[in-house]
Design a protein around this motif. Structure first.
Motif, PDB file in Angstrom:
ATOM      1  N   ASN A  11       0.699  -1.174   0.048  1.00 18.85           N
ATOM      2  CA  ASN A  11      -0.054  -0.002  -0.110  1.00 18.85           C
ATOM      3  C   ASN A  11       0.689   1.237   0.143  1.00 18.85           C
ATOM      4  O   ASN A  11       0.285   2.194   0.322  1.00 18.85           O
ATOM      5  CB  ASN A  11      -0.891  -0.134   1.196  1.00 18.85           C
ATOM      6  CG  ASN A  11      -0.126  -0.265   2.696  1.00 18.85           C
ATOM      7  OD1 ASN A  11       0.963  -0.679   2.792  1.00 18.85           O
ATOM      8  ND2 ASN A  11      -0.658   0.551   3.454  1.00 18.85           N
ATOM      9  N   ARG A  14       3.803   3.532  -2.257  1.00 18.00           N
ATOM     10  CA  ARG A  14       4.474   3.836  -3.449  1.00 18.00           C
ATOM     11  C   ARG A  14       5.478   4.847  -3.138  1.00 18.00           C
ATOM     12  O   ARG A  14       5.143   6.098  -2.534  1.00 18.00           O
ATOM     13  CB  ARG A  14       3.580   4.567  -4.430  1.00 18.00           C
ATOM     14  CG  ARG A  14       2.565   3.678  -5.047  1.00 18.00           C
ATOM     15  CD  ARG A  14       3.333   2.190  -5.720  1.00 18.00           C
ATOM     16  NE  ARG A  14       2.425   1.136  -6.086  1.00 18.00           N
ATOM     17  CZ  ARG A  14       1.979   0.283  -5.443  1.00 18.00           C
ATOM     18  NH1 ARG A  14       2.565   0.048  -4.069  1.00 18.00           N
ATOM     19  NH2 ARG A  14       1.069  -0.554  -5.532  1.00 18.00           N
ATOM     20  N   ASN A  61       8.607   7.810  -3.903  1.00 16.23           N
ATOM     21  CA  ASN A  61       9.003   8.800  -5.089  1.00 16.23           C
ATOM     22  C   ASN A  61      10.412   9.404  -4.277  1.00 16.23           C
ATOM     23  O   ASN A  61      10.226  10.734  -4.146  1.00 16.23           O
ATOM     24  CB  ASN A  61       8.040   9.834  -5.231  1.00 16.23           C
ATOM     25  CG  ASN A  61       8.421  10.890  -6.349  1.00 16.23           C
ATOM     26  OD1 ASN A  61       9.242  10.367  -7.265  1.00 16.23           O
ATOM     27  ND2 ASN A  61       7.676  11.773  -6.540  1.00 16.23           N
ATOM     28  N   ASP A  74      13.346   3.240  -5.586  1.00 11.53           N
ATOM     29  CA  ASP A  74      11.752   3.228  -5.514  1.00 11.53           C
ATOM     30  C   ASP A  74      11.291   2.073  -6.268  1.00 11.53           C
ATOM     31  O   ASP A  74      10.198   1.270  -5.934  1.00 11.53           O
ATOM     32  CB  ASP A  74      11.238   4.460  -6.570  1.00 11.53           C
ATOM     33  CG  ASP A  74      11.714   5.579  -5.840  1.00 11.53           C
ATOM     34  OD1 ASP A  74      11.924   5.797  -4.928  1.00 11.53           O
ATOM     35  OD2 ASP A  74      11.680   6.785  -6.393  1.00 11.53           O
ATOM     36  N   ARG A  75      11.957   1.480  -7.234  1.00 12.59           N
ATOM     37  CA  ARG A  75      11.388   0.055  -8.189  1.00 12.59           C
ATOM     38  C   ARG A  75      11.749  -1.040  -7.198  1.00 12.59           C
ATOM     39  O   ARG A  75      10.790  -1.981  -7.401  1.00 12.59           O
ATOM     40  CB  ARG A  75      12.315   0.076  -9.163  1.00 12.59           C
ATOM     41  CG  ARG A  75      12.078   0.848 -10.338  1.00 12.59           C
ATOM     42  CD  ARG A  75      12.813   0.293 -11.922  1.00 12.59           C
ATOM     43  NE  ARG A  75      14.092   0.279 -11.417  1.00 12.59           N
ATOM     44  CZ  ARG A  75      14.926   1.192 -11.889  1.00 12.59           C
ATOM     45  NH1 ARG A  75      14.562   2.381 -12.448  1.00 12.59           N
ATOM     46  NH2 ARG A  75      16.201   1.119 -11.720  1.00 12.59           N
ATOM     47  N   ALA A 110       5.354  -5.413  -3.911  1.00 12.70           N
ATOM     48  CA  ALA A 110       3.876  -5.468  -3.286  1.00 12.70           C
ATOM     49  C   ALA A 110       3.693  -6.825  -2.707  1.00 12.70           C
ATOM     50  O   ALA A 110       4.122  -7.162  -1.669  1.00 12.70           O
ATOM     51  CB  ALA A 110       2.786  -5.083  -4.078  1.00 12.70           C
ATOM     52  N   ALA A 118       6.675   9.331  -0.104  1.00 14.84           N
ATOM     53  CA  ALA A 118       5.999   8.198  -0.007  1.00 14.84           C
ATOM     54  C   ALA A 118       4.386   8.506   0.156  1.00 14.84           C
ATOM     55  O   ALA A 118       4.114   9.417   0.758  1.00 14.84           O
ATOM     56  CB  ALA A 118       6.402   7.366   1.255  1.00 14.84           C
ATOM     57  N   THR A 119       3.892   7.849  -0.660  1.00 15.07           N
ATOM     58  CA  THR A 119       2.191   7.886  -0.757  1.00 15.07           C
ATOM     59  C   THR A 119       1.862   6.416  -0.238  1.00 15.07           C
ATOM     60  O   THR A 119       2.348   5.324  -0.493  1.00 15.07           O
ATOM     61  CB  THR A 119       1.554   8.223  -2.178  1.00 15.07           C
ATOM     62  OG1 THR A 119       2.056   7.106  -3.197  1.00 15.07           O
ATOM     63  CG2 THR A 119       1.915   9.623  -2.504  1.00 15.07           C
ATOM     64  N   TRP A 120       0.568   6.608   0.629  1.00 10.32           N
ATOM     65  CA  TRP A 120       0.272   5.442   1.105  1.00 10.32           C
ATOM     66  C   TRP A 120      -1.219   5.180   1.176  1.00 10.32           C
ATOM     67  O   TRP A 120      -1.875   6.463   1.406  1.00 10.32           O
ATOM     68  CB  TRP A 120       0.902   5.169   2.560  1.00 10.32           C
ATOM     69  CG  TRP A 120       0.583   6.036   3.431  1.00 10.32           C
ATOM     70  CD1 TRP A 120       1.044   7.255   3.631  1.00 10.32           C
ATOM     71  CD2 TRP A 120       0.031   5.756   4.809  1.00 10.32           C
ATOM     72  NE1 TRP A 120       0.682   7.937   4.816  1.00 10.32           N
ATOM     73  CE2 TRP A 120       0.099   7.118   5.530  1.00 10.32           C
ATOM     74  CE3 TRP A 120      -0.441   4.768   5.280  1.00 10.32           C
ATOM     75  CZ2 TRP A 120      -0.442   7.250   6.802  1.00 10.32           C
ATOM     76  CZ3 TRP A 120      -0.963   5.055   6.790  1.00 10.32           C
ATOM     77  CH2 TRP A 120      -1.018   6.350   7.512  1.00 10.32           C
TER      78      TRP A 120
END
Length: 524
Positions: free
Chosen positions: A141, A143, A145, A152-153, A157, A183-185
């Protein structure tokens, strides 16, 4: 479809793996995969002066399991490892990556990122840790950046592993304490879990495992998805710092969580019983009877210990002495009275010499050492205690507000939460079985050598750490304070001055658990 849970003495682990008697309906259990589960491990070495826990002992357990089963063993890490710790302040978590890379060479590691992996506001520490890792990082959950595409890669998941003729799907979830630009979650944990479960079902897996770093209450909601998704069999969780086991049932997946710093861990065998996915979970005590892997000791633990002492020549400097054993494990400081927590709270009341505080409160989450202190007190002990600067401020509160908004807040959650308070100048009783905000049953204030009931209308001067002063853990001092003094001196320096002054005079401290905090629901 059965669960057997045993507390194993380490020296009997190898034979117990082969000989443990199962209930009659589970006699046909056939293990296909063996996992060692750890979580919330912040140090590369052992605690309690080397007598408990530590990754070096995890290596030994994994090796014993591999020899006993004759099959590969995998290590699941349920999050929190690169921070916070004393070493990570100097090495940015690289010592933990080195340790887990060593484990990975012996037993493949799969790790979910924990909330503390995102402690730093800048992404460099996390990105460098991911890139230096030979094992996979997962967080379904989140991503990244970070500006470093290679890092990042590498945050994945879900994954599928094959072992003993079984295909096992693993989904991962975590949370962040605070927003991070890199980070986005997504916080729809249960919905995300079900989506991942459905995707893994579509891939034809035989059993599904959740590797999570979430609050236990959320893990239990996810475990309940088993009613609709019977292949969901196990949640290997982190975040809580003490041993937890919810058994496998027809409608709920099993949940396991271990102690912080690997004092007690889990060994879990997945397989089949009666043609259905099944598991056997055994807790393993990592005490002095489990040897630290000698190669790990030499190549990881001793190497980083030497580097630490190069950075901090006074690391082993004795700054004080205690006549009593002070248990500052997170299981204690976040749930009950701690002698070390009480002593630190006592020192807080002296932070402003011209304005002595009547009482002091210190959140257990501020005490990061997760260890017991006996005999000599070294600089290391003080440095490990405080993962962050802990400056002390003052607030003037009426007695009613002290009880209703401070003490009640401290016991309003479940076991193991960092909001739980260590105290000085007062004693109180509480009962967790009562509704939240009605759990404190009595409060007394110390006046000289005597105790008197809390006066709802009297104004008390309360010493508080800056984290709580600014609203951390949901405390609202500013809303009720009649007057306040902003945080000033750092508690680590206050404690150092008190310890070193006593030591210079040939005196030892001797704090004891003395009934400042009384839990009506605690076991006798």
């Amino acid at each position: 479809m059965t669960t057997v849970r045993r507390i194993l003495r380490p020296r009997t682990l190898a034979c117990a793996l082969l000989l443990a008697a199962l209930p009659a309906r589970a006699q046909d259990f056939r293990a296909a995969a063996t996992f060692v589960q750890i979580n919330d491990v912040y140090r590369i070495d052992a605690v309690e002066n080397g007598a408990a826990g530590g990754i070096g002992r995890v290596v030994t357990v994994a090796e014993r399991a591999r020899r006993a089963t004759g099959a590969p063993v995998r290590v699941l890490h349920a999050g929190d490892f690169i921070a916070p710790s004393l070493e990570s302040r100097y090495f940015e978590g690289q010592q933990m990556i080195d340790a887990l890379n060593f484990v990975h060479a012996r037993a493949p590691v799969i790790a979910v990122a924990g909330n503390h992996e995102f402690d730093e506001r800048r992404p460099g520490m996390l990105a460098n840790a991911i890139k230096a890792s030979r094992f996979p990082w997962l967080a379904g959950n989140v991503r990244l950046n970070t500006g470093d595409a290679a890092a990042d890669r590498r945050l994945g998941a879900d994954t599928v592993i094959e072992s003993g003729g079984m295909r096992i799907g693993i989904f991962t979830l975590t949370f962040l304490d605070s927003p991070r630009e890199y980070a986005t979650w997504d916080t729809a944990f249960v919905a995300l879990a079900e989506r991942s479960i459905q995707a893994l079902e579509a891939r034809g897996v035989d059993a599904i495992v959740g590797l999570t770093h979430l609050d236990l209450s959320v893990d239990r909601q996810i475990a309940a998805l088993r009613g609709a998704h019977p292949k969901l069999i196990w949640i290997a969780g982190g975040h809580e710092h003490f041993l937890i086991h919810d058994p496998l049932t027809d409608s709920t997946a099993a949940i396991t969580k271990g102690d912080s710093n690997a004092r007690r861990i889990w060994q879990v065998a997945l397989g089949r019983s009666g043609g259905r996915p099944a598991l056997r979970a055994d807790s393993v005590v990592l005490d002095a009877s489990v040897p630290i892997d000698p190669t790990y000791l030499r190549d990881v633990q001793q190497k980083w210990a030497a580097r630490m002492r190069e950075k901090v020549p006074f690391f082993d400097q004795v700054i004080g002495r205690t006549e009593t054993r002070m248990d500052a494990s997170e299981e204690v400081v976040r749930n009950e009275e701690s002698a070390w927590g009480s002593w630190l709270a006592d020192q807080m009341r002296t932070a402003f010499p011209t304005i002595p505080a009547d009482v002091a409160v210190l959140n257990g989450g501020a005490i990061r050492i997760d260890d017991a202190i006996t005999g000599e007190i070294r600089w290391e002990h003080l440095a490990r205690t405080f993962g962050f600067p802990t400056r002390v401020g003052l607030v003037w509160l009426r007695g009613r507000d002290l009880r209703e908004t401070v003490l009640e807040r401290g016991v309003s959650g479940g076991r193991g939460e960092g909001r739980f308070l260590q105290v000085s100048g007062l004693r109180f009783a509480f009962d967790r079985s009562r509704p939240a905000n009605q759990r404190v049953t009595s409060v007394e204030i110390q006046r000289g050598g005597a105790w008197e009931p809390l006066d709802d209308n009297r104004v008390y001067i309360v010493a508080v750490p800056d984290y709580l002063f600014s609203g951390g853990d949901g405390y609202q001092f500013h809303n009720r304070a009649i007057l306040s003094v902003p945080p000033g001196a750092d508690l680590r320096l206050i404690a150092f001055d008190a310890l070193s002054a006593a030591y210079a005079n040939g005196q030892a401290i001797g704090p004891r658990v003395e009934g400042r905090i009384m839990d009506a629901g605690a076991r006798p």
